[in-house]
Design a protein around this motif. Structure first.
Motif, mmCIF file in Angstrom:
data_model
loop_
_atom_site.group_PDB
_atom_site.id
_atom_site.type_symbol
_atom_site.label_atom_id
_atom_site.label_comp_id
_atom_site.label_asym_id
_atom_site.label_seq_id
_atom_site.Cartn_x
_atom_site.Cartn_y
_atom_site.Cartn_z
ATOM 1 N N TYR A 142 -5.055 4.706 10.944
ATOM 2 C CA TYR A 142 -3.614 4.812 11.153
ATOM 3 C C TYR A 142 -2.905 5.153 9.845
ATOM 4 O O TYR A 142 -3.320 4.728 8.772
ATOM 5 C CB TYR A 142 -3.064 3.496 11.713
ATOM 6 C CG TYR A 142 -3.871 2.975 12.875
ATOM 7 C CD1 TYR A 142 -3.697 3.478 14.158
ATOM 8 C CD2 TYR A 142 -4.842 1.989 12.683
ATOM 9 C CE1 TYR A 142 -4.453 3.013 15.224
ATOM 10 C CE2 TYR A 142 -5.605 1.515 13.741
ATOM 11 C CZ TYR A 142 -5.409 2.033 15.004
ATOM 12 O OH TYR A 142 -6.167 1.576 16.050
ATOM 13 N N ARG A 143 -1.830 5.921 9.976
ATOM 14 C CA ARG A 143 -0.996 6.254 8.821
ATOM 15 C C ARG A 143 0.174 5.283 8.743
ATOM 16 O O ARG A 143 0.803 4.977 9.762
ATOM 17 C CB ARG A 143 -0.476 7.690 8.934
ATOM 18 C CG ARG A 143 0.436 8.104 7.782
ATOM 19 C CD ARG A 143 0.688 9.596 7.788
ATOM 20 N NE ARG A 143 1.457 10.028 8.942
ATOM 21 C CZ ARG A 143 2.789 10.021 8.996
ATOM 22 N NH1 ARG A 143 3.502 9.568 7.969
ATOM 23 N NH2 ARG A 143 3.410 10.452 10.071
ATOM 24 N N VAL A 144 0.434 4.799 7.542
ATOM 25 C CA VAL A 144 1.550 3.880 7.337
ATOM 26 C C VAL A 144 2.836 4.694 7.276
ATOM 27 O O VAL A 144 2.975 5.597 6.447
ATOM 28 C CB VAL A 144 1.375 3.059 6.042
ATOM 29 C CG1 VAL A 144 2.520 2.061 5.891
ATOM 30 C CG2 VAL A 144 0.034 2.331 6.049
ATOM 31 N N LEU A 173 0.827 -1.207 0.000
ATOM 32 C CA LEU A 173 0.000 0.000 0.000
ATOM 33 C C LEU A 173 0.859 1.254 0.000
ATOM 34 O O LEU A 173 0.566 2.233 -0.707
ATOM 35 C CB LEU A 173 -0.920 -0.011 1.219
ATOM 36 C CG LEU A 173 -1.852 1.194 1.401
ATOM 37 C CD1 LEU A 173 -2.850 1.277 0.256
ATOM 38 C CD2 LEU A 173 -2.579 1.109 2.742
ATOM 39 N N LEU A 174 1.949 1.225 0.765
ATOM 40 C CA LEU A 174 2.849 2.379 0.844
ATOM 41 C C LEU A 174 3.448 2.686 -0.520
ATOM 42 O O LEU A 174 3.535 3.855 -0.917
ATOM 43 C CB LEU A 174 3.955 2.093 1.864
ATOM 44 C CG LEU A 174 4.921 3.240 2.172
ATOM 45 C CD1 LEU A 174 4.198 4.369 2.877
ATOM 46 C CD2 LEU A 174 6.072 2.729 3.040
ATOM 47 N N ASP A 175 3.853 1.660 -1.245
ATOM 48 C CA ASP A 175 4.448 1.874 -2.561
ATOM 49 C C ASP A 175 3.426 2.397 -3.566
ATOM 50 O O ASP A 175 3.765 3.198 -4.447
ATOM 51 C CB ASP A 175 5.072 0.570 -3.072
ATOM 52 C CG ASP A 175 6.512 0.417 -2.640
ATOM 53 O OD1 ASP A 175 6.794 0.699 -1.465
ATOM 54 O OD2 ASP A 175 7.359 0.033 -3.474
ATOM 55 N N ARG A 176 2.188 1.974 -3.428
ATOM 56 C CA ARG A 176 1.155 2.464 -4.351
ATOM 57 C C ARG A 176 0.917 3.958 -4.157
ATOM 58 O O ARG A 176 0.518 4.657 -5.097
ATOM 59 C CB ARG A 176 -0.152 1.691 -4.145
ATOM 60 C CG ARG A 176 -0.084 0.231 -4.526
ATOM 61 C CD ARG A 176 -1.463 -0.373 -4.611
ATOM 62 N NE ARG A 176 -1.416 -1.821 -4.716
ATOM 63 C CZ ARG A 176 -1.686 -2.652 -3.730
ATOM 64 N NH1 ARG A 176 -2.043 -2.171 -2.538
ATOM 65 N NH2 ARG A 176 -1.625 -3.954 -3.901
ATOM 66 N N HIS A 177 1.141 4.438 -2.950
ATOM 67 C CA HIS A 177 0.916 5.859 -2.661
ATOM 68 C C HIS A 177 2.162 6.712 -2.914
ATOM 69 O O HIS A 177 2.080 7.940 -2.844
ATOM 70 C CB HIS A 177 0.481 6.037 -1.208
ATOM 71 C CG HIS A 177 -0.969 5.731 -0.973
ATOM 72 N ND1 HIS A 177 -1.932 6.713 -0.853
ATOM 73 C CD2 HIS A 177 -1.624 4.552 -0.852
ATOM 74 C CE1 HIS A 177 -3.110 6.165 -0.662
ATOM 75 N NE2 HIS A 177 -2.959 4.851 -0.652
ATOM 76 N N ALA A 178 3.292 6.076 -3.185
ATOM 77 C CA ALA A 178 4.535 6.816 -3.387
ATOM 78 C C ALA A 178 4.394 7.787 -4.560
ATOM 79 O O ALA A 178 3.969 7.410 -5.656
ATOM 80 C CB ALA A 178 5.689 5.851 -3.633
ATOM 81 N N GLY A 179 4.726 9.039 -4.328
ATOM 82 C CA GLY A 179 4.675 10.051 -5.376
ATOM 83 C C GLY A 179 3.295 10.563 -5.705
ATOM 84 O O GLY A 179 3.141 11.418 -6.586
ATOM 85 N N SER A 180 2.276 10.075 -4.985
ATOM 86 C CA SER A 180 0.900 10.503 -5.275
ATOM 87 C C SER A 180 0.514 11.768 -4.521
ATOM 88 O O SER A 180 -0.505 12.400 -4.826
ATOM 89 C CB SER A 180 -0.082 9.383 -4.914
ATOM 90 O OG SER A 180 -0.118 9.179 -3.505
#
Length: 240
Positions: free
Chosen positions: A197-199, A135-142
């Motif tokens: 919660y925030r990752v 999930l963290l990688d999917r949000h990277a740069g977004s």
């Protein structure tokens, strides 16, 4: 020999990270000048020692939340690693996410284990951490933060239930325990909303992968392993 000093607040003593003179008399005077307490024989400045303590205390340093510590790490990375190497630890840094943490060096010898080894993650904790890593990688740069709710975490663990497992109370207990552990490691951070919660960006260093495409294989291995699995060729974890 003149030692350069950095500007500091009144009463504070800060010095450049320079090696002490080689001559015994000069070295003793140098250490005395830099002494921070009675009996101090160290050569590091106050801010470098503070960073070392925070790194050893763990679980990581978030440069966005603690910019002063992050600047010290960036400036004195070589000196920090030189000290940490003496106790079989590696300084791992993600410059983009501004995360720094320690990882044990791989060495096959006695008395080389981490000074404060942490209890390894249990099955459900690892499953949840792996899914949140994706999930963290999917949000990277977004420009958006990766978050998870308690209900979302429960759904993740429900997907990985063992065949025949139908005890919802047990699932609730596992969900709460997994969330509590990841919160304690600061891989999940509380938000203003209850049950959300925030990752943390630190999860990318704690569970490093060359590609998130590798994660499903580890998830499958966990699904078929015992309660405390040892995955073959698993990435180095700073959580163990």
């Amino acid at each position: 020999m003149t030692l350069r000093t950095e500007s500091a607040a009144p009463g504070a003593r800060k010095y450049d990270d320079v090696p002490p003179p080689s001559a015994p008399g000069l070295a003793a005077a140098y250490r005395g000048e830099r002494a921070l307490f009675a009996g101090d024989t160290g050569s590091f400045s106050l801010e470098i020692r503070q960073v070392l303590v925070r790194l050893l205390r763990g679980p990581y340093i978030d440069g966005a939340a603690e910019p002063v510590l992050w600047t010290t790490i960036a400036t004195h990375r070589q000196s920090l690693q030189q000290y940490l190497s003496e106790i079989f630890l590696l300084l791992t840094i993600d410059p983009e996410r501004k995360i720094a943490m320690l990882a044990p060096a791989e060495i096959d010898a006695v008395h080389t284990q981490p000074i404060m080894p942490r209890k390894p993650l249990r099955r459900e904790e690892t499953l949840l951490a792996l899914r949140l890593r994706m999930l963290l990688d999917r949000h990277a740069g977004s420009g958006t933060e990766a978050t998870v709710t308690r209900g979302g975490a429960r759904e993740i663990l429900a997907e990985h239930r063992r065949p025949g497992a139908v005890d919802d109370k047990r699932l609730d207990e596992q969900t709460d325990a997994a969330l509590a552990r990841l919160l304690a490691l600061k891989l999940l951070l509380p938000t203003e909303l209850a049950g959300e919660y925030r990752v943390s960006n630190a999860l990318a260093l704690a569970l490093p992968f060359d590609s998130i495409d590798q994660i499903p294989a580890y998830l499958a291995a966990l699904d078929s392993a015992g309660d405390e699995p040892e995955l073959p060729d698993a990435p180095e974890e700073a959580l163990s």
